[in-house]
Write a protein that holds these residues in place. Structure first.
Motif, PDB file in Angstrom:
ATOM      1  N   THR A  59       0.836  -1.197   0.000  1.00 46.02           N
ATOM      2  CA  THR A  59       0.000   0.000   0.000  1.00 46.02           C
ATOM      3  C   THR A  59       0.873   1.250   0.000  1.00 46.02           C
ATOM      4  N   LEU A  60       0.225   2.413  -0.051  1.00 50.15           N
ATOM      5  CA  LEU A  60       0.923   3.697  -0.014  1.00 50.15           C
ATOM      6  C   LEU A  60       0.198   4.652   0.920  1.00 50.15           C
ATOM      7  N   GLY A  61       0.951   5.628   1.431  1.00 48.23           N
ATOM      8  CA  GLY A  61       0.315   6.709   2.176  1.00 48.23           C
ATOM      9  C   GLY A  61      -0.348   7.690   1.233  1.00 48.23           C
ATOM     10  N   GLY A  83       9.717   9.005   4.194  1.00 46.81           N
ATOM     11  CA  GLY A  83       8.461   8.522   3.617  1.00 46.81           C
ATOM     12  C   GLY A  83       8.172   9.190   2.290  1.00 46.81           C
ATOM     13  N   LEU A  84       8.551  10.471   2.163  1.00 39.94           N
ATOM     14  CA  LEU A  84       8.356  11.195   0.916  1.00 39.94           C
ATOM     15  C   LEU A  84       9.354  10.690  -0.129  1.00 39.94           C
ATOM     16  N   GLN A  85       8.847  10.408  -1.332  1.00 43.19           N
ATOM     17  CA  GLN A  85       9.702   9.965  -2.432  1.00 43.19           C
ATOM     18  C   GLN A  85       9.404  10.786  -3.684  1.00 43.19           C
ATOM     19  N   VAL A  86      10.456  11.059  -4.462  1.00 39.48           N
ATOM     20  CA  VAL A  86      10.320  11.796  -5.708  1.00 39.48           C
ATOM     21  C   VAL A  86      10.649  10.862  -6.874  1.00 39.48           C
ATOM     22  N   GLU A 141      12.704   6.320 -11.741  1.00 33.94           N
ATOM     23  CA  GLU A 141      13.018   5.613 -10.500  1.00 33.94           C
ATOM     24  C   GLU A 141      12.549   6.442  -9.306  1.00 33.94           C
ATOM     25  N   TRP A 142      12.209   5.745  -8.228  1.00 34.38           N
ATOM     26  CA  TRP A 142      11.803   6.421  -7.002  1.00 34.38           C
ATOM     27  C   TRP A 142      12.995   6.631  -6.079  1.00 34.38           C
ATOM     28  N   PHE A 143      13.080   7.855  -5.514  1.00 30.13           N
ATOM     29  CA  PHE A 143      14.155   8.206  -4.595  1.00 30.13           C
ATOM     30  C   PHE A 143      13.560   8.768  -3.305  1.00 30.13           C
ATOM     31  N   VAL A 144      14.201   8.456  -2.184  1.00 28.42           N
ATOM     32  CA  VAL A 144      13.784   8.976  -0.885  1.00 28.42           C
ATOM     33  C   VAL A 144      14.242  10.427  -0.748  1.00 28.42           C
ATOM     34  N   VAL A 145      13.320  11.319  -0.375  1.00 28.52           N
ATOM     35  CA  VAL A 145      13.685  12.697  -0.051  1.00 28.52           C
ATOM     36  C   VAL A 145      14.098  12.698   1.418  1.00 28.52           C
ATOM     37  N   GLU A 146      15.374  12.823   1.645  1.00 26.28           N
ATOM     38  CA  GLU A 146      15.950  12.633   2.976  1.00 26.28           C
ATOM     39  C   GLU A 146      15.433  13.664   3.980  1.00 26.28           C
ATOM     40  N   PRO A 147      14.928  13.231   5.137  1.00 27.99           N
ATOM     41  CA  PRO A 147      14.540  14.187   6.172  1.00 27.99           C
ATOM     42  C   PRO A 147      15.777  14.877   6.744  1.00 27.99           C
ATOM     43  N   LEU A 148      15.791  16.184   6.706  1.00 26.90           N
ATOM     44  CA  LEU A 148      16.898  16.976   7.245  1.00 26.90           C
ATOM     45  C   LEU A 148      16.372  17.840   8.386  1.00 26.90           C
ATOM     46  N   ALA A 149      17.131  17.912   9.448  1.00 27.41           N
ATOM     47  CA  ALA A 149      16.696  18.661  10.631  1.00 27.41           C
ATOM     48  C   ALA A 149      16.411  20.122  10.269  1.00 27.41           C
ATOM     49  N   HIS A 150      15.222  20.580  10.613  1.00 24.95           N
ATOM     50  CA  HIS A 150      14.809  21.975  10.458  1.00 24.95           C
ATOM     51  C   HIS A 150      14.917  22.477   9.022  1.00 24.95           C
ATOM     52  N   ALA A 151      14.714  21.583   8.078  1.00 25.89           N
ATOM     53  CA  ALA A 151      14.642  21.965   6.666  1.00 25.89           C
ATOM     54  C   ALA A 151      13.197  21.900   6.201  1.00 25.89           C
ATOM     55  N   SER A 205       5.630   2.900   6.884  1.00 25.21           N
ATOM     56  CA  SER A 205       6.580   2.133   7.680  1.00 25.21           C
ATOM     57  C   SER A 205       5.824   1.130   8.538  1.00 25.21           C
ATOM     58  N   SER A 206       6.438  -0.008   8.788  1.00 26.28           N
ATOM     59  CA  SER A 206       5.792  -1.014   9.637  1.00 26.28           C
ATOM     60  C   SER A 206       6.060  -0.763  11.120  1.00 26.28           C
ATOM     61  N   THR A 207       6.966   0.157  11.432  1.00 26.42           N
ATOM     62  CA  THR A 207       7.401   0.314  12.826  1.00 26.42           C
ATOM     63  C   THR A 207       7.146   1.691  13.424  1.00 26.42           C
ATOM     64  N   VAL A 208       7.143   2.741  12.616  1.00 27.48           N
ATOM     65  CA  VAL A 208       7.018   4.086  13.174  1.00 27.48           C
ATOM     66  C   VAL A 208       5.926   4.879  12.460  1.00 27.48           C
ATOM     67  N   ALA A 209       5.297   5.771  13.219  1.00 26.87           N
ATOM     68  CA  ALA A 209       4.319   6.691  12.636  1.00 26.87           C
ATOM     69  C   ALA A 209       5.053   7.900  12.061  1.00 26.87           C
ATOM     70  N   ARG A 210       4.398   8.560  11.120  1.00 27.85           N
ATOM     71  CA  ARG A 210       4.988   9.742  10.478  1.00 27.85           C
ATOM     72  C   ARG A 210       3.919  10.826  10.365  1.00 27.85           C
ATOM     73  N   THR A 211       4.273  12.040  10.797  1.00 27.05           N
ATOM     74  CA  THR A 211       3.373  13.180  10.710  1.00 27.05           C
ATOM     75  C   THR A 211       4.060  14.289   9.936  1.00 27.05           C
ATOM     76  N   THR A 212       3.347  14.920   9.010  1.00 21.53           N
ATOM     77  CA  THR A 212       3.915  15.990   8.201  1.00 21.53           C
ATOM     78  C   THR A 212       2.938  17.150   8.106  1.00 21.53           C
ATOM     79  N   ALA A 213       3.477  18.324   7.806  1.00 19.28           N
ATOM     80  CA  ALA A 213       2.659  19.519   7.602  1.00 19.28           C
ATOM     81  C   ALA A 213       3.010  20.135   6.258  1.00 19.28           C
ATOM     82  N   SER A 214       2.009  20.350   5.415  1.00 19.92           N
ATOM     83  CA  SER A 214       2.240  20.907   4.080  1.00 19.92           C
ATOM     84  C   SER A 214       1.389  22.153   3.892  1.00 19.92           C
TER      85      SER A 214
END
Length: 356
Positions: free
Chosen positions: A206-208, A228-231, A236-246, A273-282
């Protein structure tokens, strides 16, 4: 619908069939490469021309970039993420109640998508979305609980809108537009979307959020520290790396059209993810409903004819929603055809049949 919230599946179990995507749309594998090529632009760089060049290059190649040292206080970013997580941790009935104060539904809470009852397959997310402008008109309908929500999210919205205006000014300058081109009607309707993706029993099925491009001018995303965000780039799909305070900045269809294809809307999706929750603001920056969307005069000439036709934003928005963001359907709607006028500034079709 509230009984179907994905947050109700926290205790594990198997993935419900209604969330299992067709094989060709599933993520399949669980490990994807990190998008190291995505630019991280430092806004403390005082060379304006260099910053504009970096932004335009990123928008031409990926439709997406990250910004650091952007002027939004780090404490405010942390407080915003904390209060949003607390909101999604509340009982279902409380979340629904907090988002049902306005009969016009300017603030609303839903699961999967706003097409839940008609969609063939659901997506693994819960969401709250609300209008942001003018704040004095809409904040009264925002959640009152958690108690800090309105104050913190209000401050955050103001700060991120200021950042969005700066970014649009830089893009406009780089494209040769007049100062303030993206002010007014092209950034008239900001909306804040808070997505929550609980742990998922089987992230391979599945997908978010499905593959899509946003119907906005630009979108500013606070994605926290969980990937979780991918571009989608170069097939090909790539992970958009979470960066602190970016912040992640991605372009939507509207800026792609206004730039006559010089810039591209970011094609992206969200995995779980099967292990952690993810919250985002857009924060989505939308034009006003009656804005005419078309390639801008400065970018259209005999050598660069318009690639897109003119239309009212409200017609595009209706089409985008009814097509559930399907790229092929949206492109058929926005692309200029041989039957359209050829001077680049034709009449806007006010009577489009949006059922086709």
């Amino acid at each position: 619908m509230m009984e179907n919230l994905v947050s109700n599946w926290f205790d594990g179990g198997i993935l419900p069939d209604s969330y299992v995507l067709p094989p060709e749309k599933r993520p399949g594998k669980l490990i994807f490469p990190v998008a190291k090529m995505i630019p991280v632009i430092d806004f403390e760089n005082h060379d304006r021309r260099s910053t504009i060049h970096q932004i335009l290059e990123a928008c031409q190649d990926y439709g997406l970039f990250q910004v650091v040292n952007h002027g939004v206080p780090r404490d405010l970013m942390d407080e915003t993420m904390n209060v949003m997580k607390k909101f999604h941790e509340m009982p279902t009935k409380d979340k629904a109640s907090e988002c049902s104060k306005d009969p016009e539904r300017s603030c609303r809470f839903y699961t999967s998508s706003e097409n839940y009852t008609s969609e063939k397959v659901h997506y693994w997310r819960d969401a709250v979305i609300h209008h942001c402008d003018p704040l004095d008109d809409y904040m009264q309908f925002w959640p009152e609980n958690p108690t800090a929500y309105r104050e913190v999210v209000g401050q955050f919205t103001i700060a991120v809108r200021k950042l969005a205006s700066l970014i649009l000014d830089l893009i406009g300058e780089g494209l040769g537009f007049n100062p303030g081109h993206f002010g007014g009607e092209y950034s008239k309707k900001p909306m804040l979307l808070v997505n929550h993706y609980p742990p998922c029993p089987d992230p391979s099925l599945t997908l978010g959020l499905a593959k899509h491009c946003d119907p906005s001018v630009i979108t500013i995303i606070l994605q926290g520290d969980v990937p979780g965000l991918q571009v989608f780039y170069d097939e090909e799909w790539f992970v958009v790396e979470p960066l602190a305070h970016a912040f992640v900045v991605n372009l939507g269809y509207i800026l792609q059209i206004m730039s006559n294809g010089k810039l591209k809307g970011a094609v992206h999706r969200v995995v779980t993810s099967s292990t952690v929750a993810r919250t985002t603001a857009s924060l989505f920056i939308y034009p006003s409903e009656d804005s005419v969307i078309e390639p801008q005069t400065a970018l259209v000439n005999a050598s660069n004819p318009p690639l897109y036709r003119a239309f009212l934003y409200k017609h595009f928005s209706t089409k985008y929603i009814s097509a559930t963001a399907d790229a092929k359907t949206v492109e058929q709607f926005i692309l200029k055809t041989s039957t359209d006028d050829h001077d680049g500034h034709g009449d806007v079709d006010d009577n489009l049949d949006l059922t086709k």
